[in-house]
Design a protein around this motif. Structure first.
Motif, PDB file in Angstrom:
ATOM      1  N   THR A   1      -4.986  24.098   7.596  1.00  0.00           N
ATOM      2  CA  THR A   1      -4.678  22.651   8.080  1.00  0.00           C
ATOM      3  C   THR A   1      -3.698  22.322   7.115  1.00  0.00           C
ATOM      4  O   THR A   1      -3.966  22.017   6.119  1.00  0.00           O
ATOM      5  CB  THR A   1      -5.870  21.931   8.063  1.00  0.00           C
ATOM      6  N   THR A   2      -2.496  22.088   7.376  1.00  0.00           N
ATOM      7  CA  THR A   2      -1.587  21.188   7.029  1.00  0.00           C
ATOM      8  C   THR A   2      -1.564  19.857   7.486  1.00  0.00           C
ATOM      9  O   THR A   2      -2.581  19.412   7.935  1.00  0.00           O
ATOM     10  CB  THR A   2      -0.366  21.925   6.881  1.00  0.00           C
ATOM     11  N   SER A   3      -0.353  19.096   7.948  1.00  0.00           N
ATOM     12  CA  SER A   3      -0.388  17.784   8.109  1.00  0.00           C
ATOM     13  C   SER A   3       1.038  17.455   8.834  1.00  0.00           C
ATOM     14  O   SER A   3       2.121  17.993   8.404  1.00  0.00           O
ATOM     15  CB  SER A   3      -0.741  16.863   7.432  1.00  0.00           C
ATOM     16  N   VAL A   4       1.282  16.623   9.888  1.00  0.00           N
ATOM     17  CA  VAL A   4       2.259  15.909  10.072  1.00  0.00           C
ATOM     18  C   VAL A   4       2.962  15.271   9.062  1.00  0.00           C
ATOM     19  O   VAL A   4       4.360  15.312   8.876  1.00  0.00           O
ATOM     20  CB  VAL A   4       2.150  14.667  11.235  1.00  0.00           C
ATOM     21  N   THR A   5       2.186  14.761   7.872  1.00  0.00           N
ATOM     22  CA  THR A   5       2.909  14.392   6.467  1.00  0.00           C
ATOM     23  C   THR A   5       3.583  15.320   5.796  1.00  0.00           C
ATOM     24  O   THR A   5       4.426  15.110   5.128  1.00  0.00           O
ATOM     25  CB  THR A   5       1.806  13.520   5.750  1.00  0.00           C
ATOM     26  N   ALA A   6       3.305  16.391   5.993  1.00  0.00           N
ATOM     27  CA  ALA A   6       4.220  17.640   5.408  1.00  0.00           C
ATOM     28  C   ALA A   6       5.612  17.669   5.751  1.00  0.00           C
ATOM     29  O   ALA A   6       6.430  18.077   5.123  1.00  0.00           O
ATOM     30  CB  ALA A   6       3.516  18.856   5.690  1.00  0.00           C
ATOM     31  N   TYR A   7       5.823  17.124   7.134  1.00  0.00           N
ATOM     32  CA  TYR A   7       7.051  17.163   7.646  1.00  0.00           C
ATOM     33  C   TYR A   7       7.875  15.925   7.553  1.00  0.00           C
ATOM     34  O   TYR A   7       9.077  15.868   7.277  1.00  0.00           O
ATOM     35  CB  TYR A   7       6.939  17.543   8.977  1.00  0.00           C
ATOM     36  N   ARG A   8       7.227  14.598   7.595  1.00  0.00           N
ATOM     37  CA  ARG A   8       7.672  13.557   7.538  1.00  0.00           C
ATOM     38  C   ARG A   8       7.363  12.565   6.344  1.00  0.00           C
ATOM     39  O   ARG A   8       7.884  11.460   6.347  1.00  0.00           O
ATOM     40  CB  ARG A   8       7.783  12.632   9.087  1.00  0.00           C
ATOM     41  N   GLY A   9       6.207  13.015   5.570  1.00  0.00           N
ATOM     42  CA  GLY A   9       5.936  12.030   4.584  1.00  0.00           C
ATOM     43  C   GLY A   9       5.131  10.842   5.064  1.00  0.00           C
ATOM     44  O   GLY A   9       4.851  10.755   6.239  1.00  0.00           O
ATOM     45  N   GLN A  10       4.526  10.279   4.151  1.00  0.00           N
ATOM     46  CA  GLN A  10       3.694   9.026   4.466  1.00  0.00           C
ATOM     47  C   GLN A  10       3.499   8.139   3.225  1.00  0.00           C
ATOM     48  O   GLN A  10       3.406   8.714   2.100  1.00  0.00           O
ATOM     49  CB  GLN A  10       2.184   9.533   4.565  1.00  0.00           C
TER      50      GLN A  10
ATOM     51  N   GLY B   1      -3.499  34.326  20.724  1.00  0.00           N
ATOM     52  CA  GLY B   1      -2.574  34.072  19.497  1.00  0.00           C
ATOM     53  C   GLY B   1      -1.947  35.353  18.806  1.00  0.00           C
ATOM     54  O   GLY B   1      -1.640  35.365  17.699  1.00  0.00           O
ATOM     55  N   SER B   2      -2.082  36.604  19.388  1.00  0.00           N
ATOM     56  CA  SER B   2      -1.915  38.039  18.672  1.00  0.00           C
ATOM     57  C   SER B   2      -0.364  37.921  18.249  1.00  0.00           C
ATOM     58  O   SER B   2      -0.112  38.635  17.306  1.00  0.00           O
ATOM     59  CB  SER B   2      -2.164  39.033  19.570  1.00  0.00           C
ATOM     60  N   TYR B   3       0.647  37.285  18.738  1.00  0.00           N
ATOM     61  CA  TYR B   3       1.959  37.476  18.394  1.00  0.00           C
ATOM     62  C   TYR B   3       2.498  36.415  17.628  1.00  0.00           C
ATOM     63  O   TYR B   3       3.670  36.292  17.181  1.00  0.00           O
ATOM     64  CB  TYR B   3       2.739  37.733  19.593  1.00  0.00           C
ATOM     65  N   PHE B   4       1.310  35.460  16.925  1.00  0.00           N
ATOM     66  CA  PHE B   4       1.824  34.280  16.398  1.00  0.00           C
ATOM     67  C   PHE B   4       1.562  34.592  14.758  1.00  0.00           C
ATOM     68  O   PHE B   4       0.373  34.777  14.557  1.00  0.00           O
ATOM     69  CB  PHE B   4       1.309  33.115  16.839  1.00  0.00           C
ATOM     70  N   THR B   5       2.456  34.574  13.935  1.00  0.00           N
ATOM     71  CA  THR B   5       2.120  34.699  12.380  1.00  0.00           C
ATOM     72  C   THR B   5       3.150  33.878  11.951  1.00  0.00           C
ATOM     73  O   THR B   5       4.330  33.822  12.135  1.00  0.00           O
ATOM     74  CB  THR B   5       1.854  36.012  11.817  1.00  0.00           C
ATOM     75  N   GLY B   6       3.044  33.054  10.866  1.00  0.00           N
ATOM     76  CA  GLY B   6       3.843  32.002  10.007  1.00  0.00           C
ATOM     77  C   GLY B   6       4.064  31.047  10.669  1.00  0.00           C
ATOM     78  O   GLY B   6       5.134  30.238  10.431  1.00  0.00           O
ATOM     79  N   GLN B   7       3.567  30.616  11.477  1.00  0.00           N
ATOM     80  CA  GLN B   7       3.607  29.487  12.535  1.00  0.00           C
ATOM     81  C   GLN B   7       2.949  28.229  12.354  1.00  0.00           C
ATOM     82  O   GLN B   7       1.752  28.377  11.940  1.00  0.00           O
ATOM     83  CB  GLN B   7       3.892  30.007  14.255  1.00  0.00           C
ATOM     84  N   VAL B   8       3.226  26.930  12.845  1.00  0.00           N
ATOM     85  CA  VAL B   8       2.468  25.885  12.694  1.00  0.00           C
ATOM     86  C   VAL B   8       2.540  25.161  14.033  1.00  0.00           C
ATOM     87  O   VAL B   8       3.496  24.925  14.593  1.00  0.00           O
ATOM     88  CB  VAL B   8       2.943  24.863  11.667  1.00  0.00           C
ATOM     89  N   LEU B   9       1.160  24.893  14.686  1.00  0.00           N
ATOM     90  CA  LEU B   9       0.974  24.147  15.873  1.00  0.00           C
ATOM     91  C   LEU B   9       0.987  22.564  15.464  1.00  0.00           C
ATOM     92  O   LEU B   9       0.364  22.353  14.501  1.00  0.00           O
ATOM     93  CB  LEU B   9      -0.138  24.632  16.727  1.00  0.00           C
ATOM     94  N   HIS B  10       1.412  21.685  16.406  1.00  0.00           N
ATOM     95  CA  HIS B  10       1.644  20.454  16.276  1.00  0.00           C
ATOM     96  C   HIS B  10       0.839  19.630  16.979  1.00  0.00           C
ATOM     97  O   HIS B  10       1.603  18.874  18.098  1.00  0.00           O
ATOM     98  CB  HIS B  10       2.832  20.046  15.870  1.00  0.00           C
ATOM     99  N   PRO B  11      -0.463  19.556  17.142  1.00  0.00           N
ATOM    100  CA  PRO B  11      -1.054  18.196  17.936  1.00  0.00           C
ATOM    101  C   PRO B  11      -0.840  17.259  17.022  1.00  0.00           C
ATOM    102  O   PRO B  11      -1.889  16.529  16.498  1.00  0.00           O
ATOM    103  CB  PRO B  11      -2.551  18.791  18.039  1.00  0.00           C
ATOM    104  N   ASN B  12       0.092  16.469  17.441  1.00  0.00           N
ATOM    105  CA  ASN B  12       0.353  14.896  16.996  1.00  0.00           C
ATOM    106  C   ASN B  12       0.753  13.825  17.748  1.00  0.00           C
ATOM    107  O   ASN B  12       1.218  12.796  17.299  1.00  0.00           O
ATOM    108  CB  ASN B  12       1.561  15.013  15.866  1.00  0.00           C
ATOM    109  N   GLY B  13       0.489  13.955  19.139  1.00  0.00           N
ATOM    110  CA  GLY B  13       0.639  12.768  20.114  1.00  0.00           C
ATOM    111  C   GLY B  13       2.157  12.835  20.362  1.00  0.00           C
ATOM    112  O   GLY B  13       2.537  11.539  20.957  1.00  0.00           O
TER     113      GLY B  13
END
Length: 284
Positions: free
Chosen positions: A174-183, A266-278
């Motif tokens: 679990t990372t966060s939207v804040t990793a991309y745009r700060g807070q 998700g068998s062909y997904f690695t090194g990726q990030v999904l973004h459930p952020n509205g």
């Protein structure tokens, strides 16, 4: 949410917060019947007592997995999660302790394997955050604690799990939207989540030849105990309203991202990030 409701919420004096004190209660139950996508699998979910972790643990159980629920000290919330997992016909193991301690992470892996006979999915989700208006207010202790829990807790668990994972296993951080745009109020938290993003990318490359997938989920404003435990009432009142969808998300709107990355879908997904952020457009 009115002021009378806000008075009942967790305050920022306690991390990571208690779900059973929240009003309104987060939506954590899965929305759809299971289809056996994790049948016979074993998963560890840290921070599994509440919030996104609880929703993910219950969804995994509905899909057939046995789940080790790792939590700090929120016994009542953890017991409730156990009840919901068992109601889905799966087995639950509650493990209480601090993921920032490497020895505890070793214990988590050892007890999970002893209880369920193996390990297939690791969801490194536990975290903490402390809002500060001024960067100079972030103490040395706070900085180290934030990184110790958020980054160290994930790194240590993965280290301990790796010798027991085989081809087809899935690690989800679990990372966060804040990793991309700060807070502005969460500079140390956002920094730790950025480090987790880099860890996902580095580990995915390292482990790809072994057939172990490493991915991340970067939630946006999700209604979890961490929110009223971190922010003053005026911030909680408006939480999530600035997102394109105009509201905070619910834990059961995030959990399917973890399921997708955990199962063969998700068998062909690695090194990726999904973004459930509205609808916050990040990651370009």
């Amino acid at each position: 949410m009115g002021n009378s409701d806000l008075d009942k919420l967790e305050t920022k004096d306690r991390q990571p917060g208690l779900e059973h004190r929240m009003e309104p209660e987060p939506d954590y139950m899965p929305r759809y019947p299971g289809s056996g996508r994790l049948k016979g699998r074993t998963a560890i979910v840290t921070g599994g007592d509440s919030g996104i972790g609880r929703a993910t643990a219950i969804l995994f159980a509905r899909e057939g997995a046995n789940v080790a629920v790792v939590y700090l000290d929120e016994d009542q919330d953890a017991e409730h999660t156990r009840e919901k997992i068992e109601a889905e016909g799966a087995k639950a193991l509650l493990l209480r302790g601090d993921v920032g301690e490497k020895a505890f992470c070793a214990e988590v892996v050892e007890k999970t394997r002893a209880e369920f006979g193996g390990l297939d999915v690791v969801v490194a989700n536990a975290g903490e955050q402390h809002a500060r208006k001024d960067v100079t207010e972030i103490s040395e202790e706070q900085l180290f604690c934030t990184f110790r829990t958020n980054l160290g807790g994930q790194f240590f668990l993965i280290q301990e799990a790796l010798p027991h994972l085989s081809r087809g296993a899935s690690i989800i951080c679990t990372t966060s939207v804040t990793a991309y745009r700060g807070q502005d109020l969460l500079v140390d938290y956002a920094s730790s989540k950025g480090a987790i993003l880099s860890m996902v990318r580095a580990l995915s490359s390292k482990l790809a030849p072994e057939g172990i997938r490493v991915n991340g989920v970067a939630p946006g404003p999700i209604w979890t105990p961490l929110i009223p435990a971190s922010f003053p009432p005026d911030k909680v009142e408006d939480f999530g309203k600035s997102s394109p969808l105009g509201r905070p998300g619910q834990p059961n709107e995030v959990a399917p991202a973890y399921l997708f990355l955990a199962c063969e879908d998700g068998s062909y997904f690695t090194g990726q990030v999904l973004h459930p952020n509205g609808g916050d457009l990040v990651g370009g």
